[in-house]
Design a protein around this motif. Sequence first.
Motif, PDB file in Angstrom:
ATOM      1  N   GLY A 101     -99.470  14.718 -16.785  1.00 51.90           N
ATOM      2  CA  GLY A 101     -98.292  14.192 -16.113  1.00 51.90           C
ATOM      3  C   GLY A 101     -97.161  13.817 -17.035  1.00 51.90           C
ATOM      4  N   THR A 102     -97.334  14.013 -18.332  1.00 52.20           N
ATOM      5  CA  THR A 102     -96.287  13.724 -19.309  1.00 52.20           C
ATOM      6  C   THR A 102     -95.843  15.036 -19.953  1.00 52.20           C
ATOM      7  OG1 THR A 102     -97.735  13.471 -21.246  1.00 52.20           O
ATOM      8  CG2 THR A 102     -97.523  11.571 -19.792  1.00 52.20           C
ATOM      9  N   SER A 103     -94.858  14.938 -20.831  1.00 47.85           N
ATOM     10  CA  SER A 103     -94.389  16.136 -21.543  1.00 47.85           C
ATOM     11  C   SER A 103     -94.787  16.105 -23.018  1.00 47.85           C
ATOM     12  CB  SER A 103     -92.862  16.247 -21.432  1.00 47.85           C
ATOM     13  OG  SER A 103     -92.240  15.100 -21.988  1.00 47.85           O
ATOM     14  N   ILE A 104     -95.648  15.162 -23.384  1.00 46.67           N
ATOM     15  CA  ILE A 104     -95.997  14.987 -24.783  1.00 46.67           C
ATOM     16  C   ILE A 104     -96.897  16.130 -25.276  1.00 46.67           C
ATOM     17  CG2 ILE A 104     -95.776  12.486 -24.791  1.00 46.67           C
ATOM     18  CD1 ILE A 104     -98.703  12.235 -24.275  1.00 46.67           C
ATOM     19  N   VAL A 190     -93.344  29.334 -40.610  1.00 48.06           N
ATOM     20  CA  VAL A 190     -93.581  29.178 -39.174  1.00 48.06           C
ATOM     21  C   VAL A 190     -93.777  27.703 -38.831  1.00 48.06           C
ATOM     22  CG1 VAL A 190     -95.145  29.739 -37.276  1.00 48.06           C
ATOM     23  CG2 VAL A 190     -94.527  31.494 -38.938  1.00 48.06           C
ATOM     24  N   GLN A 191     -94.465  26.965 -39.690  1.00 46.33           N
ATOM     25  CA  GLN A 191     -94.654  25.531 -39.471  1.00 46.33           C
ATOM     26  C   GLN A 191     -93.310  24.814 -39.410  1.00 46.33           C
ATOM     27  OE1 GLN A 191     -97.571  23.585 -42.029  1.00 46.33           O
ATOM     28  NE2 GLN A 191     -98.706  25.508 -42.229  1.00 46.33           N
ATOM     29  N   ALA A 192     -92.381  25.197 -40.297  1.00 49.30           N
ATOM     30  CA  ALA A 192     -91.057  24.562 -40.325  1.00 49.30           C
ATOM     31  C   ALA A 192     -90.303  24.824 -39.025  1.00 49.30           C
ATOM     32  CB  ALA A 192     -90.261  25.075 -41.516  1.00 49.30           C
ATOM     33  N   LYS A 193     -90.376  26.052 -38.512  1.00 46.95           N
ATOM     34  CA  LYS A 193     -89.688  26.381 -37.266  1.00 46.95           C
ATOM     35  C   LYS A 193     -90.319  25.669 -36.072  1.00 46.95           C
ATOM     36  CE  LYS A 193     -87.114  30.617 -37.787  1.00 46.95           C
ATOM     37  NZ  LYS A 193     -86.767  31.901 -37.144  1.00 46.95           N
ATOM     38  N   LEU A 194     -91.650  25.567 -36.064  1.00 46.07           N
ATOM     39  CA  LEU A 194     -92.335  24.872 -34.988  1.00 46.07           C
ATOM     40  C   LEU A 194     -91.962  23.395 -34.985  1.00 46.07           C
ATOM     41  CD1 LEU A 194     -94.343  24.785 -32.667  1.00 46.07           C
ATOM     42  CD2 LEU A 194     -96.197  24.620 -34.342  1.00 46.07           C
ATOM     43  N   LEU A 195     -91.838  22.814 -36.165  1.00 47.57           N
ATOM     44  CA  LEU A 195     -91.433  21.412 -36.271  1.00 47.57           C
ATOM     45  C   LEU A 195     -90.043  21.215 -35.678  1.00 47.57           C
ATOM     46  CD1 LEU A 195     -92.047  18.552 -37.327  1.00 47.57           C
ATOM     47  CD2 LEU A 195     -91.011  19.248 -39.506  1.00 47.57           C
ATOM     48  N   GLN A 196     -89.134  22.169 -35.912  1.00 49.54           N
ATOM     49  CA  GLN A 196     -87.786  22.076 -35.357  1.00 49.54           C
ATOM     50  C   GLN A 196     -87.815  22.129 -33.827  1.00 49.54           C
ATOM     51  OE1 GLN A 196     -85.116  25.327 -36.193  1.00 49.54           O
ATOM     52  NE2 GLN A 196     -83.284  24.138 -35.688  1.00 49.54           N
ATOM     53  N   VAL A 197     -88.682  22.974 -33.276  1.00 47.56           N
ATOM     54  CA  VAL A 197     -88.806  23.047 -31.816  1.00 47.56           C
ATOM     55  C   VAL A 197     -89.287  21.707 -31.266  1.00 47.56           C
ATOM     56  CG1 VAL A 197     -90.016  24.146 -29.898  1.00 47.56           C
ATOM     57  CG2 VAL A 197     -89.227  25.536 -31.811  1.00 47.56           C
ATOM     58  N   LEU A 198     -90.266  21.099 -31.928  1.00 48.74           N
ATOM     59  CA  LEU A 198     -90.806  19.824 -31.479  1.00 48.74           C
ATOM     60  C   LEU A 198     -89.779  18.708 -31.585  1.00 48.74           C
ATOM     61  CD1 LEU A 198     -94.342  20.162 -33.063  1.00 48.74           C
ATOM     62  CD2 LEU A 198     -93.914  19.773 -30.635  1.00 48.74           C
ATOM     63  N   GLN A 199     -88.975  18.724 -32.640  1.00 55.12           N
ATOM     64  CA  GLN A 199     -88.013  17.647 -32.875  1.00 55.12           C
ATOM     65  C   GLN A 199     -86.727  17.815 -32.078  1.00 55.12           C
ATOM     66  OE1 GLN A 199     -87.681  17.934 -37.176  1.00 55.12           O
ATOM     67  NE2 GLN A 199     -89.030  16.182 -37.463  1.00 55.12           N
ATOM     68  N   GLU A 200     -86.225  19.054 -32.002  1.00 53.59           N
ATOM     69  CA  GLU A 200     -84.907  19.285 -31.433  1.00 53.59           C
ATOM     70  C   GLU A 200     -84.895  20.182 -30.203  1.00 53.59           C
ATOM     71  OE1 GLU A 200     -82.405  20.789 -34.536  1.00 53.59           O
ATOM     72  OE2 GLU A 200     -83.245  19.442 -36.045  1.00 53.59           O
ATOM     73  N   GLU A 237     -97.724  17.590 -43.062  1.00 57.48           N
ATOM     74  CA  GLU A 237     -98.161  16.324 -42.490  1.00 57.48           C
ATOM     75  C   GLU A 237     -97.262  15.900 -41.332  1.00 57.48           C
ATOM     76  OE1 GLU A 237     -99.618  11.907 -44.015  1.00 57.48           O
ATOM     77  OE2 GLU A 237     -98.349  13.146 -45.309  1.00 57.48           O
ATOM     78  N   ASP A 238     -95.934  16.110 -41.471  1.00 58.27           N
ATOM     79  CA  ASP A 238     -95.027  15.708 -40.397  1.00 58.27           C
ATOM     80  C   ASP A 238     -95.259  16.535 -39.132  1.00 58.27           C
ATOM     81  OD1 ASP A 238     -94.093  18.011 -41.619  1.00 58.27           O
ATOM     82  OD2 ASP A 238     -92.044  17.291 -41.916  1.00 58.27           O
ATOM     83  N   LEU A 239     -95.609  17.810 -39.295  1.00 63.19           N
ATOM     84  CA  LEU A 239     -95.919  18.643 -38.136  1.00 63.19           C
ATOM     85  C   LEU A 239     -97.207  18.167 -37.465  1.00 63.19           C
ATOM     86  CD1 LEU A 239     -95.510  21.089 -36.297  1.00 63.19           C
ATOM     87  CD2 LEU A 239     -96.628  22.500 -38.035  1.00 63.19           C
ATOM     88  N   TYR A 240     -98.183  17.798 -38.277  1.00 69.45           N
ATOM     89  CA  TYR A 240     -99.460  17.320 -37.747  1.00 69.45           C
ATOM     90  C   TYR A 240     -99.247  16.112 -36.841  1.00 69.45           C
ATOM     91  CZ  TYR A 240    -103.997  14.994 -37.592  1.00 69.45           C
ATOM     92  OH  TYR A 240    -105.146  14.358 -37.172  1.00 69.45           O
ATOM     93  N   TYR A 241     -98.445  15.148 -37.286  1.00 71.50           N
ATOM     94  CA  TYR A 241     -98.254  13.938 -36.491  1.00 71.50           C
ATOM     95  C   TYR A 241     -97.386  14.200 -35.261  1.00 71.50           C
ATOM     96  CZ  TYR A 241    -100.672  11.216 -39.986  1.00 71.50           C
ATOM     97  OH  TYR A 241    -101.638  10.714 -40.809  1.00 71.50           O
ATOM     98  N   ARG A 242     -96.540  15.214 -35.314  1.00 68.81           N
ATOM     99  CA  ARG A 242     -95.766  15.596 -34.132  1.00 68.81           C
ATOM    100  C   ARG A 242     -96.663  16.246 -33.071  1.00 68.81           C
ATOM    101  NH1 ARG A 242     -90.522  14.067 -32.660  1.00 68.81           N
ATOM    102  NH2 ARG A 242     -89.395  13.548 -34.572  1.00 68.81           N
ATOM    103  N   LEU A 243     -97.635  17.017 -33.517  1.00 67.47           N
ATOM    104  CA  LEU A 243     -98.545  17.693 -32.590  1.00 67.47           C
ATOM    105  C   LEU A 243     -99.647  16.768 -32.088  1.00 67.47           C
ATOM    106  CD1 LEU A 243     -99.047  21.096 -34.464  1.00 67.47           C
ATOM    107  CD2 LEU A 243     -97.884  20.802 -32.269  1.00 67.47           C
ATOM    108  N   ASN A 244    -100.056  15.851 -32.938  1.00 64.47           N
ATOM    109  CA  ASN A 244    -101.246  15.043 -32.672  1.00 64.47           C
ATOM    110  C   ASN A 244    -100.917  13.742 -31.945  1.00 64.47           C
ATOM    111  OD1 ASN A 244    -104.093  14.803 -32.930  1.00 64.47           O
ATOM    112  ND2 ASN A 244    -103.823  13.303 -34.560  1.00 64.47           N
TER     113      ASN A 244
END
Length: 314
Positions: A101-104, A190-200, A237-244
């Motif tokens: 029920g969330t978007s997280i 690819v990790q850098a681009k995925l992080l951008q999608v998660l952040q922005e 590490e920053d991507l991990y905490y964004r996903l986790n």
Amino acid sequence: MKKPPVFQSEKSNPGCPSPELIALSGKCEPQIIVKAIKQGADDYIAKPFTLDELNKSIRSVIAPASRDRSLRNDSSQADFDFVYASGAMKQIRQTSKQVAGTSIPVLLTGESGVGKDIIARFIHQHSELIGRPFLKVNCAAMPENLVESELFGYRKGAFTGAYVDRPGKFEYAHGGTIFLDEIGEFSSSVQAKLLQVLQEGKFSMLGENKEIEVNVRIIAATNRKLMEAIREGKFREDLYYRLNVVNINIPPLRERPEDIKVLCDYFQKKFSKEYGSEITAIPGGIIKKTHGLFLAGQCKGTGKRHKTIRRPER
């Protein structure tokens, strides 16, 4: 003075009956939702709530037992639920339903074959995105040099062989859910681009400077120990905490042997219907023997791929 727990469940007391429990809170934070579910809540409502929301929650917690039984007997519902009998899988189902029920973002962890894709589909089907795209991407099956172009797309002339513009998986999944299986295999770019999608909520295609905005729910999965990959410098590490934000660890079948019989029954009914012939039920002695094999580590997976069907002799 010792602080009382955030939520205390009567279900933990073996002397009490097992009522259905709804947790109420003034906050709607993922960590609190997960904590409430782990401590025994069947549902979670954030205040203020309407009478309709309360009624919906009450209906959702008193109905699932009968609903689960019907789903187990109907293989056509395989995409909407999963089969289980263990307490571990019940808790996973409850947590999955709540985070749906969330978007997280959600990170699914566990060995290969435990059914991470089933949990991902369950989350999507119980979210507001049902009816919208659900795109599964098996990252491990892609050649490393093609992952970025497959996920984010490319413009004509971006590289040798790019004769036309081609959208990526993220663009196709816009408005829905993308399930990234085996994210531990991603390269640093690819990790850098995925992080951008998660952040922005933005990314750029290969050969293009203009950014594209997307609204996508991301569910990721891995069978690797990502913390070890972080220490080795192989995962950000920053991507991990964004996903986790919410982590759901799915135990292997050998750690939940009570699920073996219901899975056997489910597949027997499913394949009987699929092949149009009556398949004999698996004898209890064989199921008991299978328990021992799983506990000894001699069997792996959930039987999703391998099956032998023998038609009755005519």
